[in-house]
Design a protein around this motif. Structure first.
Motif, PDB file in Angstrom:
ATOM      1  N   ASP A   1       0.826  -1.215   0.000  1.00 42.16           N
ATOM      2  CA  ASP A   1       0.000   0.000   0.000  1.00 42.16           C
ATOM      3  C   ASP A   1       0.857   1.260   0.000  1.00 42.16           C
ATOM      4  O   ASP A   1       0.561   2.219  -0.709  1.00 42.16           O
ATOM      5  CB  ASP A   1      -0.941   0.003   1.216  1.00 42.16           C
ATOM      6  CG  ASP A   1      -2.009  -1.069   1.069  1.00 42.16           C
ATOM      7  OD1 ASP A   1      -2.196  -1.553  -0.063  1.00 42.16           O
ATOM      8  OD2 ASP A   1      -2.623  -1.430   2.088  1.00 42.16           O
TER       9      ASP A   1
ATOM     10  N   ARG B   1       2.365   1.766  -3.422  1.00 44.30           N
ATOM     11  CA  ARG B   1       1.356   2.278  -4.378  1.00 44.30           C
ATOM     12  C   ARG B   1       1.093   3.764  -4.130  1.00 44.30           C
ATOM     13  O   ARG B   1       0.889   4.531  -5.075  1.00 44.30           O
ATOM     14  CB  ARG B   1       0.060   1.473  -4.241  1.00 44.30           C
ATOM     15  CG  ARG B   1       0.155   0.123  -4.930  1.00 44.30           C
ATOM     16  CD  ARG B   1      -1.164  -0.598  -4.890  1.00 44.30           C
ATOM     17  NE  ARG B   1      -1.108  -1.818  -5.678  1.00 44.30           N
ATOM     18  CZ  ARG B   1      -1.814  -2.908  -5.417  1.00 44.30           C
ATOM     19  NH1 ARG B   1      -2.642  -2.929  -4.383  1.00 44.30           N
ATOM     20  NH2 ARG B   1      -1.727  -3.961  -6.186  1.00 44.30           N
ATOM     21  N   ALA B   2       1.096   4.158  -2.862  1.00 43.81           N
ATOM     22  CA  ALA B   2       0.854   5.579  -2.541  1.00 43.81           C
ATOM     23  C   ALA B   2       1.998   6.444  -3.097  1.00 43.81           C
ATOM     24  O   ALA B   2       1.761   7.533  -3.616  1.00 43.81           O
ATOM     25  CB  ALA B   2       0.733   5.748  -1.027  1.00 43.81           C
TER      26      ALA B   2
ATOM     27  N   LEU C   1       3.835   5.743  -5.708  1.00 39.73           N
ATOM     28  CA  LEU C   1       3.631   5.797  -7.166  1.00 39.73           C
ATOM     29  C   LEU C   1       2.570   6.836  -7.528  1.00 39.73           C
ATOM     30  O   LEU C   1       2.728   7.603  -8.481  1.00 39.73           O
ATOM     31  CB  LEU C   1       3.203   4.418  -7.687  1.00 39.73           C
ATOM     32  CG  LEU C   1       4.300   3.361  -7.835  1.00 39.73           C
ATOM     33  CD1 LEU C   1       3.704   2.051  -8.337  1.00 39.73           C
ATOM     34  CD2 LEU C   1       5.392   3.827  -8.797  1.00 39.73           C
ATOM     35  N   GLN C   2       1.501   6.825  -6.731  1.00 42.94           N
ATOM     36  CA  GLN C   2       0.414   7.762  -7.017  1.00 42.94           C
ATOM     37  C   GLN C   2       0.888   9.213  -6.887  1.00 42.94           C
ATOM     38  O   GLN C   2       0.582  10.057  -7.731  1.00 42.94           O
ATOM     39  CB  GLN C   2      -0.766   7.478  -6.071  1.00 42.94           C
ATOM     40  CG  GLN C   2      -2.042   8.235  -6.403  1.00 42.94           C
ATOM     41  CD  GLN C   2      -2.453   8.118  -7.886  1.00 42.94           C
ATOM     42  OE1 GLN C   2      -2.276   7.072  -8.516  1.00 42.94           O
ATOM     43  NE2 GLN C   2      -2.965   9.211  -8.443  1.00 42.94           N
ATOM     44  N   ARG C   3       1.677   9.480  -5.843  1.00 43.16           N
ATOM     45  CA  ARG C   3       2.203  10.850  -5.660  1.00 43.16           C
ATOM     46  C   ARG C   3       3.088  11.238  -6.846  1.00 43.16           C
ATOM     47  O   ARG C   3       3.062  12.364  -7.320  1.00 43.16           O
ATOM     48  CB  ARG C   3       3.005  10.939  -4.362  1.00 43.16           C
ATOM     49  CG  ARG C   3       2.143  11.132  -3.114  1.00 43.16           C
ATOM     50  CD  ARG C   3       2.945  11.731  -1.978  1.00 43.16           C
ATOM     51  NE  ARG C   3       4.057  10.886  -1.581  1.00 43.16           N
ATOM     52  CZ  ARG C   3       3.948   9.861  -0.728  1.00 43.16           C
ATOM     53  NH1 ARG C   3       2.769   9.567  -0.202  1.00 43.16           N
ATOM     54  NH2 ARG C   3       5.003   9.135  -0.413  1.00 43.16           N
ATOM     55  N   ARG C   4       3.849  10.262  -7.308  1.00 38.60           N
ATOM     56  CA  ARG C   4       4.740  10.568  -8.441  1.00 38.60           C
ATOM     57  C   ARG C   4       3.928  10.853  -9.709  1.00 38.60           C
ATOM     58  O   ARG C   4       4.316  11.698 -10.522  1.00 38.60           O
ATOM     59  CB  ARG C   4       5.728   9.415  -8.678  1.00 38.60           C
ATOM     60  CG  ARG C   4       6.759   9.283  -7.560  1.00 38.60           C
ATOM     61  CD  ARG C   4       7.779   8.213  -7.845  1.00 38.60           C
ATOM     62  NE  ARG C   4       8.722   8.593  -8.903  1.00 38.60           N
ATOM     63  CZ  ARG C   4       9.825   9.310  -8.712  1.00 38.60           C
ATOM     64  NH1 ARG C   4      10.138   9.740  -7.501  1.00 38.60           N
ATOM     65  NH2 ARG C   4      10.621   9.591  -9.721  1.00 38.60           N
ATOM     66  N   ARG C   5       2.801  10.158  -9.844  1.00 39.71           N
ATOM     67  CA  ARG C   5       1.947  10.454 -11.014  1.00 39.71           C
ATOM     68  C   ARG C   5       1.400  11.876 -10.895  1.00 39.71           C
ATOM     69  O   ARG C   5       1.377  12.637 -11.867  1.00 39.71           O
ATOM     70  CB  ARG C   5       0.792   9.450 -11.095  1.00 39.71           C
ATOM     71  CG  ARG C   5       1.253   8.078 -11.546  1.00 39.71           C
ATOM     72  CD  ARG C   5       0.122   7.081 -11.722  1.00 39.71           C
ATOM     73  NE  ARG C   5       0.693   5.760 -11.848  1.00 39.71           N
ATOM     74  CZ  ARG C   5       0.568   4.788 -10.947  1.00 39.71           C
ATOM     75  NH1 ARG C   5      -0.172   4.945  -9.870  1.00 39.71           N
ATOM     76  NH2 ARG C   5       1.157   3.622 -11.140  1.00 39.71           N
ATOM     77  N   GLU C   6       0.960  12.214  -9.680  1.00 43.30           N
ATOM     78  CA  GLU C   6       0.402  13.562  -9.469  1.00 43.30           C
ATOM     79  C   GLU C   6       1.454  14.641  -9.722  1.00 43.30           C
ATOM     80  O   GLU C   6       1.135  15.738 -10.172  1.00 43.30           O
ATOM     81  CB  GLU C   6      -0.141  13.677  -8.033  1.00 43.30           C
ATOM     82  CG  GLU C   6      -1.446  12.910  -7.864  1.00 43.30           C
ATOM     83  CD  GLU C   6      -1.755  12.582  -6.404  1.00 43.30           C
ATOM     84  OE1 GLU C   6      -2.651  11.767  -6.170  1.00 43.30           O
ATOM     85  OE2 GLU C   6      -1.090  13.131  -5.506  1.00 43.30           O
TER      86      GLU C   6
ATOM     87  N   ASP D   1       5.322   4.349 -16.947  1.00 45.95           N
ATOM     88  CA  ASP D   1       4.609   4.093 -15.686  1.00 45.95           C
ATOM     89  C   ASP D   1       5.020   2.733 -15.138  1.00 45.95           C
ATOM     90  O   ASP D   1       5.617   1.915 -15.850  1.00 45.95           O
ATOM     91  CB  ASP D   1       3.084   4.172 -15.879  1.00 45.95           C
ATOM     92  CG  ASP D   1       2.417   4.700 -14.607  1.00 45.95           C
ATOM     93  OD1 ASP D   1       2.960   4.446 -13.505  1.00 45.95           O
ATOM     94  OD2 ASP D   1       1.369   5.362 -14.706  1.00 45.95           O
TER      95      ASP D   1
ATOM     96  N   ASP E   1       4.003  -0.705 -12.688  1.00 46.75           N
ATOM     97  CA  ASP E   1       3.050  -1.578 -11.982  1.00 46.75           C
ATOM     98  C   ASP E   1       3.808  -2.367 -10.924  1.00 46.75           C
ATOM     99  O   ASP E   1       4.971  -2.724 -11.137  1.00 46.75           O
ATOM    100  CB  ASP E   1       2.453  -2.611 -12.954  1.00 46.75           C
ATOM    101  CG  ASP E   1       1.245  -2.068 -13.669  1.00 46.75           C
ATOM    102  OD1 ASP E   1       0.787  -0.976 -13.305  1.00 46.75           O
ATOM    103  OD2 ASP E   1       0.787  -2.752 -14.611  1.00 46.75           O
TER     104      ASP E   1
END
Ligand code: SF4
Length: 583
Positions: free
Chosen positions: A277, A280-281, A283-288, A305, A307
């Motif tokens: 988790d 994944r968080a 990764l999400q921040r890096r996408r943002e 990206d 996975d």
């Protein structure tokens, strides 16, 4: 549903089923086969390969005690026995009410805070008598895992010595911004100039690998981060993924920029599921922050990206080609090499596979520059190395050193006294006796993926080697006969010696077996399986000889013992029914 109908997601789908149902229900196997348009046999074959996947129910609670030698040294066997007694259970069996099963598993990567166990894939560390009693009570009360005390699941980083990687936190995206200015050609030049070599143990030059991947023909390039550190005694990647996750992903994205890859995978060992988790968080921040996705940092065409794939308890998947097979949803069987993954990797496309620490080091090279990086360490081993220290010392944990540090210096830092031997780089590595403690960690002398297990002079090095041999027999993927049969024969030979039936003949047989395994095994597991025995025999021969009979030959099979049950059933246990008395 999230994986669609893609057969390459088979392992992730099965993991999801396992988590949801506690096993892979038979009726869903057929439905899954229809949906993915693959034979049912393929699904069963994959499910039976991975030890965390179960085709039959294993209870509401599946308890797996970590069975590394360091867990044993801190009392795991007695704790497992206690738990089995309290739950009226035999190891490996499901309780009659279907509530719980207890068994062992290979090293869980918690050696600095063992003994450890997994309950339904969740790691619990620092086990002791009291904690076991509490766990038994929670299981008896059918308390959901989510309601167990949070402290049970606390996993410490235990960073004892920091250097280049652990002592620096880089602003997210800083390396990438600089790398975009440099361009892929200069990135590769800097990596080559730094002398950076892969930290998985083999030490292949990272710049050369990325360059080969970049220039390989293919319809798509891939980056794979090998976070499946299953070598017993190794846990440094666990710590990096917890405290330097951004740096890992920065290194992977840098690799994508250098190689032209648009897709990356982080293959996380199943035992480290608790990190999923938080990763994944990140990764999400890096996408943002536009550090992943389309047009990264506003650079048109720089799309990439990542996975995360979760492993399922197969040590062999740490071998890069087996890992790629596993990523493709297959059994983790090593491929024939060549061709190598840089030209024919994931989906037969050019793929750069590196481990967690290597990606972090690559990002650091770009951050400090190749000259400064090269000045750390030794001539052939530049930079720093993370060492996972465990065993007989008061300060187990992660130590970061420039390459070239001696075994003795590490022992002093971790407070080890009376050390008689250190196992460097896990069971397949080297057993270093006290007389060689001035040897240096580095590619010139002792290459290592990071494991550093300390054994003091009270330890029985025969039992240490026996534990390692059992590990290899358990983890052999079974693909090639010499390894499948050879590791099993080796295990039987060591068990025979342990039982007091060994002779010099058995030691000579181990030498022969080593020659066979060295020359005919398909991958490194088979080729190194005899190492722990040969090394301990060389340095600790008395531990073996004390167990040997003076006979020339002793059969491995005890026929008289095997007939005991038949004698019992027929009510005959007189001298005449015994083979020995009849000789
Ligand atoms: Fe599998 Fe062992 Fe052969 Fe490697 S050497 S492929 S682990 S059977």
């Amino acid at each position: 549903m999230e994986h669609g109908n893609d057969p390459s997601s088979l392992l992730q789908i099965l993991r999801g089923m396992q988590e949801h149902f506690g096993h892979i229900p038979a009726h869903l196997v057929s439905r899954l086969a229809d949906r993915l348009s693959i034979p049912r046999a393929r699904i069963e074959s994959v499910a039976s390969f991975y030890s965390f996947l179960q085709l039959r129910p294993h209870g509401e609670y599946r308890v797996l005690f970590s069975d590394n030698v360091t867990d044993r040294m801190s009392g795991s066997q007695a704790l497992m026995e206690l738990m089995c007694q309290q739950l009226w259970l035999q190891p490996g069996k499901l309780s009659e009410d279907g509530l719980v099963s207890i068994d062992t598993t290979s090293c869980t990567g918690m050696c600095d805070q063992g003994p450890a166990m997994l309950v339904n894939d969740h790691a619990i560390t620092r086990l002791d008598h009291q904690r076991i009693q509490e766990i038994v009570q929670l299981i008896r009360n059918r308390t959901p895992l989510a309601d167990w005390p949070a402290d049970f699941f606390r996993i410490e980083d235990n960073i004892r010595r920091s250097g280049l990687l652990l002592g620096n936190t880089l602003p997210r995206g800083e390396v990438l911004r600089a790398a975009l200015v440099l361009g892929s050609h200069n990135i590769l030049e800097q990596l080559n100039a730094s002398g950076l070599r892969g930290r998985g143990g083999a030490g292949f030059p990272t710049g050369q690998k990325w360059e080969a991947c970049r220039h390989a023909a293919g319809s798509g390039h891939y980056v794979v981060c090998n976070a499946d550190e299953g070598e017993p005694g190794t846990f440094k990647d666990r710590v990096l993924l917890n405290c330097q996750a951004d740096l890992v992903f920065e290194g992977m994205t840098l690799c994508a920029l250098a190689t032209g890859a648009r897709k990356g995978f982080l293959y996380l060992r199943g035992e480290y599921r608790y990190l999923l988790d938080s990763l994944r968080a990140v990764l999400q921040r890096r996408r943002e922050d536009r550090l992943l996705g389309v047009d990264i940092l506003g650079q048109p065409g720089f799309d990439f990206d990542i996975d995360i794939h979760l492993g399922a308890g197969a040590y062999i998947c740490g071998e890069e080609s087996a890992l790629i097979e596993s990523l493709e949803g297959k059994r983790g069987v090593p491929r024939n090499r060549p061709p190598f993954p840089v030209t024919h990797g994931y989906l037969q496309q050019p793929t750069a596979v590196d481990n967690v620490e290597t990606f972090c080091q690559a990002a650091m090279v770009l951050h400090i520059g190749p000259e400064k990086y090269r000045a750390i360490g030794t001539a052939r081993s530049s930079g720093s190395k993370l060492i996972s220290v465990s065993g007989d010392c008061p300060r187990p944990g992660i130590y970061e050193y420039p390459f070239g540090v001696t075994v003795r210096e590490v022992l002093q830092d971790c407070g080890a006294v009376n050390a008689a031997a250190v196992q460097v780089s896990g069971p397949s590595g080297v057993c270093v006796p006290e007389s060689e403690f001035d040897r240096k960690l580095g590619f010139e002398d002792l290459p290592t993926a990071g494991a550093f297990m300390v054994f003091d002079d009270s330890r029985d090095m025969f039992e240490v080697a026996r534990n390692f041999v059992h590990f290899f027999a358990h983890e052999s993927c079974g693909f090639c006969t010499p390894c499948r049969v050879g590791t099993s024969m080796l295990k039987q030979g060591m068990d025979k010696i342990a039982a007091g039936h060994g002779t010099h003949y058995d030691l000579a047989e181990i030498d022969k077996l080593d020659r066979v395994l060295q020359t005919t095994s398909h991958c490194g597991l088979g080729r190194t399986a005899c190492n722990p025995v040969l090394h301990t025999l060389k340095h600790f021969r008395p531990a073996y000889e004390a167990r040997l009979k003076s006979l020339e030959f002793e059969p491995a099979f005890d026929l008289d013992g095997a007939l005991a049950r038949a004698r019992q059933m027929t009510g005959r246990d007189d001298a005449g029914a015994h083979l020995k008395e009849n000789e």
